[in-house]
Design a protein around this motif. Sequence first.
Motif, mmCIF file in Angstrom:
data_model
loop_
_atom_site.group_PDB
_atom_site.id
_atom_site.type_symbol
_atom_site.label_atom_id
_atom_site.label_comp_id
_atom_site.label_asym_id
_atom_site.label_seq_id
_atom_site.Cartn_x
_atom_site.Cartn_y
_atom_site.Cartn_z
ATOM 1 N N GLY A 219 0.825 -1.215 0.000
ATOM 2 C CA GLY A 219 0.000 0.000 0.000
ATOM 3 C C GLY A 219 0.849 1.252 0.000
ATOM 4 N N VAL A 220 1.903 1.239 0.836
ATOM 5 C CA VAL A 220 2.783 2.422 0.896
ATOM 6 C C VAL A 220 3.517 2.599 -0.438
ATOM 7 N N LEU A 221 3.963 1.465 -1.008
ATOM 8 C CA LEU A 221 4.625 1.534 -2.320
ATOM 9 C C LEU A 221 3.675 2.162 -3.351
ATOM 10 N N THR A 222 2.427 1.730 -3.340
ATOM 11 C CA THR A 222 1.427 2.266 -4.281
ATOM 12 C C THR A 222 1.233 3.767 -4.053
ATOM 13 N N GLU A 223 1.114 4.134 -2.769
ATOM 14 C CA GLU A 223 0.930 5.547 -2.417
ATOM 15 C C GLU A 223 2.075 6.399 -2.954
ATOM 16 N N LEU A 224 3.315 5.904 -2.736
ATOM 17 C CA LEU A 224 4.492 6.675 -3.160
ATOM 18 C C LEU A 224 4.499 6.862 -4.672
ATOM 19 N N VAL A 225 4.208 5.776 -5.404
ATOM 20 C CA VAL A 225 4.215 5.864 -6.876
ATOM 21 C C VAL A 225 3.082 6.790 -7.343
ATOM 22 N N ALA A 226 1.914 6.674 -6.694
ATOM 23 C CA ALA A 226 0.783 7.538 -7.073
ATOM 24 C C ALA A 226 1.101 9.005 -6.807
ATOM 25 N N ARG A 227 1.984 9.258 -5.846
ATOM 26 C CA ARG A 227 2.358 10.655 -5.548
ATOM 27 C C ARG A 227 3.456 11.168 -6.465
ATOM 28 N N GLY A 228 3.956 10.295 -7.328
ATOM 29 C CA GLY A 228 4.920 10.771 -8.327
ATOM 30 C C GLY A 228 6.341 10.302 -8.130
ATOM 31 N N VAL A 229 6.593 9.454 -7.113
ATOM 32 C CA VAL A 229 7.947 8.924 -6.926
ATOM 33 C C VAL A 229 8.188 7.875 -8.012
ATOM 34 N N PRO A 230 9.365 7.903 -8.687
ATOM 35 C CA PRO A 230 9.638 6.886 -9.709
ATOM 36 C C PRO A 230 9.523 5.472 -9.118
ATOM 37 N N VAL A 231 8.995 4.552 -9.926
ATOM 38 C CA VAL A 231 8.709 3.194 -9.434
ATOM 39 C C VAL A 231 9.955 2.535 -8.846
ATOM 40 N N LYS A 232 11.082 2.642 -9.570
ATOM 41 C CA LYS A 232 12.311 1.955 -9.120
ATOM 42 C C LYS A 232 12.759 2.478 -7.762
ATOM 43 N N GLN A 233 12.722 3.825 -7.632
ATOM 44 C CA GLN A 233 13.186 4.433 -6.382
ATOM 45 C C GLN A 233 12.252 4.056 -5.225
ATOM 46 N N ALA A 234 10.949 4.086 -5.483
ATOM 47 C CA ALA A 234 9.981 3.750 -4.433
ATOM 48 C C ALA A 234 10.136 2.290 -4.016
ATOM 49 N N THR A 235 10.320 1.395 -5.002
ATOM 50 C CA THR A 235 10.470 -0.032 -4.694
ATOM 51 C C THR A 235 11.723 -0.261 -3.854
ATOM 52 N N LYS A 236 12.820 0.382 -4.266
ATOM 53 C CA LYS A 236 14.078 0.194 -3.541
ATOM 54 C C LYS A 236 13.946 0.690 -2.095
ATOM 55 N N ALA A 237 13.307 1.862 -1.944
ATOM 56 C CA ALA A 237 13.157 2.427 -0.598
ATOM 57 C C ALA A 237 12.340 1.488 0.293
ATOM 58 N N VAL A 238 11.239 0.970 -0.239
ATOM 59 C CA VAL A 238 10.390 0.083 0.578
ATOM 60 C C VAL A 238 11.125 -1.214 0.892
ATOM 61 N N LEU A 239 11.855 -1.755 -0.105
ATOM 62 C CA LEU A 239 12.619 -2.987 0.130
ATOM 63 C C LEU A 239 13.686 -2.775 1.203
ATOM 64 N N ASP A 240 14.391 -1.633 1.125
ATOM 65 C CA ASP A 240 15.431 -1.317 2.121
ATOM 66 C C ASP A 240 14.835 -1.252 3.518
ATOM 67 N N LEU A 241 13.677 -0.547 3.594
ATOM 68 C CA LEU A 241 13.039 -0.378 4.899
ATOM 69 C C LEU A 241 12.533 -1.712 5.441
ATOM 70 N N MET A 242 12.024 -2.561 4.552
ATOM 71 C CA MET A 242 11.554 -3.883 4.991
ATOM 72 C C MET A 242 12.736 -4.701 5.510
ATOM 73 N N ALA A 243 13.848 -4.632 4.766
ATOM 74 C CA ALA A 243 15.032 -5.407 5.156
ATOM 75 C C ALA A 243 15.547 -4.962 6.520
ATOM 76 N N ARG A 244 15.319 -3.687 6.835
ATOM 77 C CA ARG A 244 15.803 -3.175 8.123
ATOM 78 C C ARG A 244 14.753 -3.327 9.217
ATOM 79 N N GLY A 245 13.623 -3.932 8.875
ATOM 80 C CA GLY A 245 12.618 -4.218 9.893
ATOM 81 C C GLY A 245 11.690 -3.054 10.216
ATOM 82 N N ALA A 246 11.495 -2.139 9.267
ATOM 83 C CA ALA A 246 10.590 -1.008 9.521
ATOM 84 C C ALA A 246 9.172 -1.535 9.781
ATOM 85 N N THR A 247 8.503 -0.913 10.740
ATOM 86 C CA THR A 247 7.136 -1.349 11.067
ATOM 87 C C THR A 247 6.121 -0.709 10.115
ATOM 88 N N GLY A 248 4.918 -1.247 10.149
ATOM 89 C CA GLY A 248 3.844 -0.680 9.324
ATOM 90 C C GLY A 248 3.587 0.778 9.660
#
Lengths: 379, 212
Positions: B134-163
């Motif tokens: 959902g957050v990835l979708t929100e970021l892309v819908a707000r205009g963040v490039p898909v690759k950058q948004a995906t990488k950011a969410v993946l990085d945060l998931m890998a570091r254990g970021a909470t919902g």
Amino acid sequence: MSPRVIAWALLAAAWRAVGAQSPQDVQLDAGYARVQQRARDERGAGILGVTWRVSDLRVSSLLSAALTNTGDSLAAGQILGAIAMRPTSARWAVLEAGAGLNIFGITNSGRGGNFSGYLRPRVSFGDGGAWVGVSDGSTVRDGNPSHGTTVEAGGWYRLGDVTATASFSRLRTDDWPLLEAAGIYLSRPALMADMDDATVGLHYARGRFTADLANSWREGRRASPVSQEALLWSASWAFTDRVALALSGGRMLADPVRGTPDASLTMAVLRFTWRPKESEADVPGVASYARVAPQAGGAMLLLAIVAPSSVAVDVAGDFSNWEPTPLVRTPNGWEFQTFLKPGRHRVAVRYDGGPWRAPGNLARMKDEFDGEYGLIIVP
Amino acid sequence: MTMRSTAAYVAAAMLVLAASASAQDARLSLIRDDATRDAVRAQLRSATSRGLPADPFMSKALEGVAKKASTKSIRAAMAALEKRMRAAHAALAPSSDVDELAAGADALSVGVPEKALKQLRATAPGRSISVELGVLTELVARGVPVKQATKAVLDLMARGATGVQLTALGRDVQGDVAAGLKPDVALDLRGRNVLSLLPPPPTVSNVNVRPR
């Protein structure tokens, strides 16, 4: 000052109030009609019309032009301008004004033209409302001038998908050729003919279907003894957001104010509409904010909307099974709150029954219905 | 499993199914137009026969009705949703979580590729990633490039970021974009902010350290 002059002055003043940022649409009508005037042969007519509408939250205006192509037409050319203004201090009141120009190409009621104008203030309360109005028109037919004036009062009430209207008007005119073509003759010499018209109408709208039915009764007064009745119906079906078919038929009584004769007609029109996709940013003066406040087991959605000129604001979304829910009016605008469970939620708001839009600060998603919704994620 | 417990299980399953079907029927009855209701029922059957949950389809249909869309438009929107849901189902396998599939379908609708959904799934194979999607979708819908948004969410998931941290990130990016910042710059700044609050990523030295 006549209603025509006042109508034109209001049109000119209000036109400037509708800025280039206002949502607008263009409608093209192409159709065919069979028209029969009293004691005349039935005639066919091709119709081509263009209507341009531009709306602000306070001002809505319309400019329409139509051409009727026939050897014996009701009106060869028509231009109509109308405007409705709603003052912000009294949202329940609307002042409507319009002016029209008809250029006749008719042979049986004379060649010439007509110029008319009207003023119609109206007030609304809940699901109903009332109006009073005055209209005035001058006609020149085969070089002979005539004149007509109407004062009217009416009201409407909406019950679900149906809106009922009733109106009463008194007409005074010296357009003898038009009246005689309609079978209205004086019983004794008089300068003017007086007639009372009563009309009741029903309007039904559900989804892409709309239908209208109106019945009018005309009773003569003083030197013009006449008793006439006319039923007019119309229905339209929108195949898509842009294409609709409209059918209408019945009889319309002679209208000396606008110079149109008594005639029976059957008409089919294909209507094409071009309307830009709207978003909230296109509506001046409107601002909305959705706050998602985390709570135990979910979040509270708080919608705060500033829409000073709106009379109704609705919200809908997954949480309401997309059933429109009215927002509550507050001194600062409009508010709504509801509890959201964890997960993904879609929300949209609309102003005065207009298109559904994503609230200002939410991520805007296309909805596959040529509109949008706002996305909310509750962790 | 004994005969009695099997019977109880079957009865319970039937009750759940009946309750679900009844809820669906109740929502179908909100559609007044017969032709639209029939079309929606057919699309629901098509979706559920493929193992997809009915809820997102029902919601899409009701949205179309509220927005006065034609039966044809509603049918087309449901068919398009089914296509996306099937793609999301394949990418997020073996999950059949309703929220996750719907969030995956949303992500695909804004242009997130199926490959990115698989990456998110691989990063968190054992739990629902509906918030992350959902957050990835929100970021892309707000205009963040898909690759950058995906990488950011993946990085945060890998570091254990909470919902909560992820949704706060989406909200902060929105605030920055509204204030005039470019979406990619806003995500870069806010993403770093969240990362700075998270524990360091696992490395060879701190993963396999044994106390001596």
